[in-house]
Design a protein around this motif. Structure first.
Motif, PDB file in Angstrom:
ATOM      1  N   ASP A 128     -16.541 -43.786  20.950  1.00 43.71           N
ATOM      2  CA  ASP A 128     -17.032 -42.535  20.383  1.00 43.71           C
ATOM      3  C   ASP A 128     -15.984 -41.461  20.685  1.00 43.71           C
ATOM      4  O   ASP A 128     -15.740 -41.127  21.841  1.00 43.71           O
ATOM      5  N   THR A 129     -15.336 -40.946  19.651  1.00 42.21           N
ATOM      6  CA  THR A 129     -14.243 -39.994  19.900  1.00 42.21           C
ATOM      7  C   THR A 129     -14.697 -38.539  19.761  1.00 42.21           C
ATOM      8  O   THR A 129     -13.877 -37.635  19.752  1.00 42.21           O
ATOM      9  N   SER A 130     -16.013 -38.350  19.663  1.00 44.71           N
ATOM     10  CA  SER A 130     -16.483 -36.970  19.498  1.00 44.71           C
ATOM     11  C   SER A 130     -16.709 -36.340  20.870  1.00 44.71           C
ATOM     12  O   SER A 130     -17.846 -36.140  21.294  1.00 44.71           O
ATOM     13  N   TYR A 131     -15.622 -36.109  21.585  1.00 42.50           N
ATOM     14  CA  TYR A 131     -15.753 -35.551  22.938  1.00 42.50           C
ATOM     15  C   TYR A 131     -16.256 -34.122  22.874  1.00 42.50           C
ATOM     16  O   TYR A 131     -15.897 -33.360  21.983  1.00 42.50           O
ATOM     17  N   ASP A 132     -17.024 -33.788  23.906  1.00 40.25           N
ATOM     18  CA  ASP A 132     -17.660 -32.482  23.920  1.00 40.25           C
ATOM     19  C   ASP A 132     -16.768 -31.446  24.616  1.00 40.25           C
ATOM     20  O   ASP A 132     -16.806 -30.269  24.313  1.00 40.25           O
ATOM     21  N   ASN A 133     -15.968 -31.904  25.558  1.00 40.00           N
ATOM     22  CA  ASN A 133     -15.191 -30.931  26.336  1.00 40.00           C
ATOM     23  C   ASN A 133     -13.851 -31.528  26.754  1.00 40.00           C
ATOM     24  O   ASN A 133     -13.598 -32.722  26.571  1.00 40.00           O
ATOM     25  N   PHE A 134     -13.002 -30.665  27.325  1.00 35.99           N
ATOM     26  CA  PHE A 134     -11.621 -31.027  27.658  1.00 35.99           C
ATOM     27  C   PHE A 134     -11.556 -32.179  28.670  1.00 35.99           C
ATOM     28  O   PHE A 134     -10.781 -33.118  28.528  1.00 35.99           O
ATOM     29  N   LYS A 135     -12.417 -32.126  29.681  1.00 32.01           N
ATOM     30  CA  LYS A 135     -12.400 -33.172  30.715  1.00 32.01           C
ATOM     31  C   LYS A 135     -12.728 -34.546  30.100  1.00 32.01           C
ATOM     32  O   LYS A 135     -11.991 -35.517  30.301  1.00 32.01           O
ATOM     33  N   ASP A 136     -13.804 -34.597  29.324  1.00 37.78           N
ATOM     34  CA  ASP A 136     -14.196 -35.872  28.707  1.00 37.78           C
ATOM     35  C   ASP A 136     -13.099 -36.368  27.770  1.00 37.78           C
ATOM     36  O   ASP A 136     -12.852 -37.570  27.669  1.00 37.78           O
ATOM     37  N   PHE A 137     -12.451 -35.421  27.079  1.00 36.78           N
ATOM     38  CA  PHE A 137     -11.371 -35.800  26.170  1.00 36.78           C
ATOM     39  C   PHE A 137     -10.224 -36.461  26.944  1.00 36.78           C
ATOM     40  O   PHE A 137      -9.690 -37.498  26.553  1.00 36.78           O
ATOM     41  N   LEU A 138      -9.852 -35.854  28.073  1.00 36.36           N
ATOM     42  CA  LEU A 138      -8.740 -36.392  28.858  1.00 36.36           C
ATOM     43  C   LEU A 138      -9.079 -37.777  29.410  1.00 36.36           C
ATOM     44  O   LEU A 138      -8.279 -38.706  29.320  1.00 36.36           O
ATOM     45  N   ILE A 139     -10.288 -37.912  29.957  1.00 30.32           N
ATOM     46  CA  ILE A 139     -10.680 -39.216  30.504  1.00 30.32           C
ATOM     47  C   ILE A 139     -10.788 -40.248  29.372  1.00 30.32           C
ATOM     48  O   ILE A 139     -10.304 -41.372  29.492  1.00 30.32           O
ATOM     49  N   GLY A 140     -11.369 -39.826  28.237  1.00 27.28           N
ATOM     50  CA  GLY A 140     -11.546 -40.745  27.105  1.00 27.28           C
ATOM     51  C   GLY A 140     -10.220 -41.228  26.542  1.00 27.28           C
ATOM     52  O   GLY A 140     -10.106 -42.346  26.071  1.00 27.28           O
ATOM     53  N   ASN A 141      -9.201 -40.374  26.574  1.00 25.28           N
ATOM     54  CA  ASN A 141      -7.912 -40.752  25.985  1.00 25.28           C
ATOM     55  C   ASN A 141      -6.960 -41.404  26.968  1.00 25.28           C
ATOM     56  O   ASN A 141      -6.157 -42.242  26.581  1.00 25.28           O
ATOM     57  N   PHE A 142      -7.029 -40.991  28.230  1.00 26.99           N
ATOM     58  CA  PHE A 142      -6.032 -41.471  29.199  1.00 26.99           C
ATOM     59  C   PHE A 142      -6.632 -42.336  30.303  1.00 26.99           C
ATOM     60  O   PHE A 142      -5.885 -42.945  31.070  1.00 26.99           O
ATOM     61  N   GLY A 143      -7.955 -42.353  30.415  1.00 26.95           N
ATOM     62  CA  GLY A 143      -8.599 -43.156  31.450  1.00 26.95           C
ATOM     63  C   GLY A 143      -8.795 -42.382  32.750  1.00 26.95           C
ATOM     64  O   GLY A 143      -8.162 -41.344  32.979  1.00 26.95           O
ATOM     65  N   GLU A 144      -9.685 -42.923  33.594  1.00 28.74           N
ATOM     66  CA  GLU A 144     -10.018 -42.268  34.869  1.00 28.74           C
ATOM     67  C   GLU A 144      -8.807 -42.193  35.799  1.00 28.74           C
ATOM     68  O   GLU A 144      -8.634 -41.229  36.538  1.00 28.74           O
ATOM     69  N   ASN A 145      -7.951 -43.224  35.774  1.00 28.37           N
ATOM     70  CA  ASN A 145      -6.842 -43.274  36.737  1.00 28.37           C
ATOM     71  C   ASN A 145      -5.810 -42.188  36.470  1.00 28.37           C
ATOM     72  O   ASN A 145      -5.372 -41.483  37.391  1.00 28.37           O
ATOM     73  N   LEU A 146      -5.391 -42.051  35.195  1.00 30.04           N
ATOM     74  CA  LEU A 146      -4.417 -40.999  34.879  1.00 30.04           C
ATOM     75  C   LEU A 146      -5.047 -39.622  35.068  1.00 30.04           C
ATOM     76  O   LEU A 146      -4.371 -38.661  35.438  1.00 30.04           O
ATOM     77  N   TYR A 147      -6.366 -39.544  34.818  1.00 29.93           N
ATOM     78  CA  TYR A 147      -7.052 -38.277  35.026  1.00 29.93           C
ATOM     79  C   TYR A 147      -6.995 -37.897  36.511  1.00 29.93           C
ATOM     80  O   TYR A 147      -6.674 -36.774  36.867  1.00 29.93           O
TER      81      TYR A 147
END
Ligand SMILES: Cc1cc2nc3c(=O)[nH]c(=O)nc-3n(C[C@H](O)[C@H](O)[C@H](O)COP(=O)(O)OP(=O)(O)OC[C@H]3O[C@@H](n4cnc5c(N)ncnc54)[C@H](O)[C@@H]3O)c2cc1C
Length: 420
Positions: A128-147
């Protein structure tokens, strides 16, 4: 010819006023005793100090580039450079953007990140690429580790705000949206990133962004030390500034939109409500220190780790040799988010690389706008109600947009088309 007043002589005000001169008699009013707004520079014993921002110039927009290069001789007056940005992690310099340099990280980090990216890739179709905010977008695109390693700490530091509250519309066109497959390929073929606007950039041979200010100011009617604190409507529907000391047909306001509520004195309830709605928009400031540094070939260095209070060092002395005329070393600017006292900054310099020696300090209370959900619609409504009175908003703090210089020019071009 109709009269136009431009309030503010930052890059937005200087650009729109040049554009409007085809159709209007234009005057710029600037509260400071020096033109340039955020992109002003000082010379400190011969060394150039970018007091806030506007370090380097480039644009993805051909129309903006064409307009800009009408005013400068690109080959004679500017240097062109390829960005050499680094990230300092665990006392090691890693390439930027981090996701393209995973092979430079310790093996355990690289393994965890690649594992995660591969599982994200497998799940990509259902994502689901409809992220609600900047944090979710970063984690969704780069993963928890890079975040955890970079995106979270760096962005929280520079924005000095809870980035889970920052909506995604703010990001429009600001960050490239990397495809995981491309990230993995870039790490294998070691391809340099080239899609970001400042992957390569132009820089004036002399005087940095002050050179841009000086050139764009040439031939313009700029009234310095003129603080606009009142705007009203005259009986024949013109606009009066500061109790009628200036009367004009049109105003372009490039100052801080939050202050307009106390400046505009027009009896109109809808206008009043839209002005009040933007008075408490949040922003962030920047403290910085001009320093001497040991030689290196870096453009800028990101400091995501919490152990550093500073978030970035910009090696302005590497942009042009003429920036280092007061030293036989190089110069750089160390940036801190918000207001920092000098003692804290001096302590911090000792922990940073380069044997830094401080030369000058600056604090700018308003350097970064922060958007929340609904900010854009509030600004759009305000623009509509102000336009009825021929008042227009332009620029980083007037439109509340995270503009670089090129985006400010692009917005000026759009406004000029509307007003022509
Ligand atoms: C740390 C940092 C680094 C940056 N680096 C880059 C970069 O490398 N490249 C890039 O392209 N961009 C960069 N930027 C962005 C760039 O600095 C801005 O896009 C640009 O300076 C915004 O210009 P502006 O004219 O919209 O606003 P401003 O520069 O804020 O100008 C507004 C002007 O209006 C005047 N004013 C306000 N109110 C009144 C009033 N009531 N009466 C009279 N005058 C008034 C102010 O004094 C000011 O001069 C950076 C920004 C920051 C903060």
């Amino acid at each position: 010819m109709k009269k136009a007043i431009v309030i503010g002589s930052g890059v937005s005000g200087l650009s729109i006023s040049r554009m409007l001169t085809d159709n209007y008699e234009v005057q710029i009013l600037e509260k400071s005793d020096k033109a340039g707004g955020l992109i002003k520079c000082d010379r400190i014993d011969g060394n150039l100090f970018h007091k806030v921002g506007g370090h380097v110039f480039n644009s993805k927009d051909t129309a903006v580039l064409n307009w800009f290069w009408q005013h400068f001789d690109r080959d004679q007056e500017f240097l062109k450079a390829t960005r050499n940005a680094k990230i300092l992690l665990n006392n090691k310099l890693i390439g930027y953007p981090l996701e393209n340099y995973l092979y430079q990280l310790p093996e355990n980090e690289t393994r965890a990140i690649v594992d995660e990216l591969i599982s994200m890739l497998v799940a990509e179709k259902e994502k689901d690429t409809s992220y609600d905010n900047f944090k979710d977008f970063l984690i969704g695109n780069f993963g928890e580790n890079l975040y955890r390693l970079y995106f979270g700490p760096y962005n929280s530091k520079i924005w000095h705000t809870d980035i889970s509250k920052v909506p995604l519309e703010w990001l429009d066109g600001k960050l490239p949206m990397p495809q995981i497959k491309e990230v993995i390929i870039s790490n294998i073929v070691k391809k340099e990133e080239s899609t970001m606007v400042h992957a390569s950039f132009f820089y004036p041979k002399r005087d940095g962004s002050q050179f841009i200010v000086n050139r764009l100011s040439e031939g313009q009617n700029i009234n310095l030390s003129f603080n606009v604190d009142e705007i009203s409507v005259t009986t024949n529907n013109q606009l009066a500034i500061n109790n009628g000391s200036i009367v004009t047909d049109l105003i372009v306001y490039c100052g801080d939109v939050r202050k307009l509520n106390s400046i505009v004195s027009i009896e109109d309830n809808i206008l009043k409500a839209t002005l009040e709605a933007v008075t408490d928009l949040p922003s962030n400031g920047t403290s910085n220190v001009l320093c001497e540094t040991d030689d290196n070939d870096i453009s800028w260095l990101y400091l995501p780790e919490e152990k550093f209070k500073a978030h970035r060092i910009i090696y302005t002395g590497n942009f042009s040799d003429t920036n280092n005329e007061g030293t036989n070393r190089k110069t750089c600017v160390v940036e801190f988010s918000g207001k920092q006292d000098q003692e804290t900054m001096l302590e911090e310099l000792k922990n940073l690389p380069g044997n830094l020696k401080p030369l000058a300090f600056n604090y700018e209370p308003n350097s970064y706008i922060i958007q929340h959900k609904g900010t854009r619609s509030k600004i759009t409504e305000l623009k509509t109600s102000l336009a009825k009175y021929n008042i227009y908003l332009l620029g980083r703090f007037a439109e509340w947009e995270y503009y670089n210089m090129d985006k400010a020019i692009e917005s000026a071009m759009e406004l000029n088309r509307k007003l022509a």
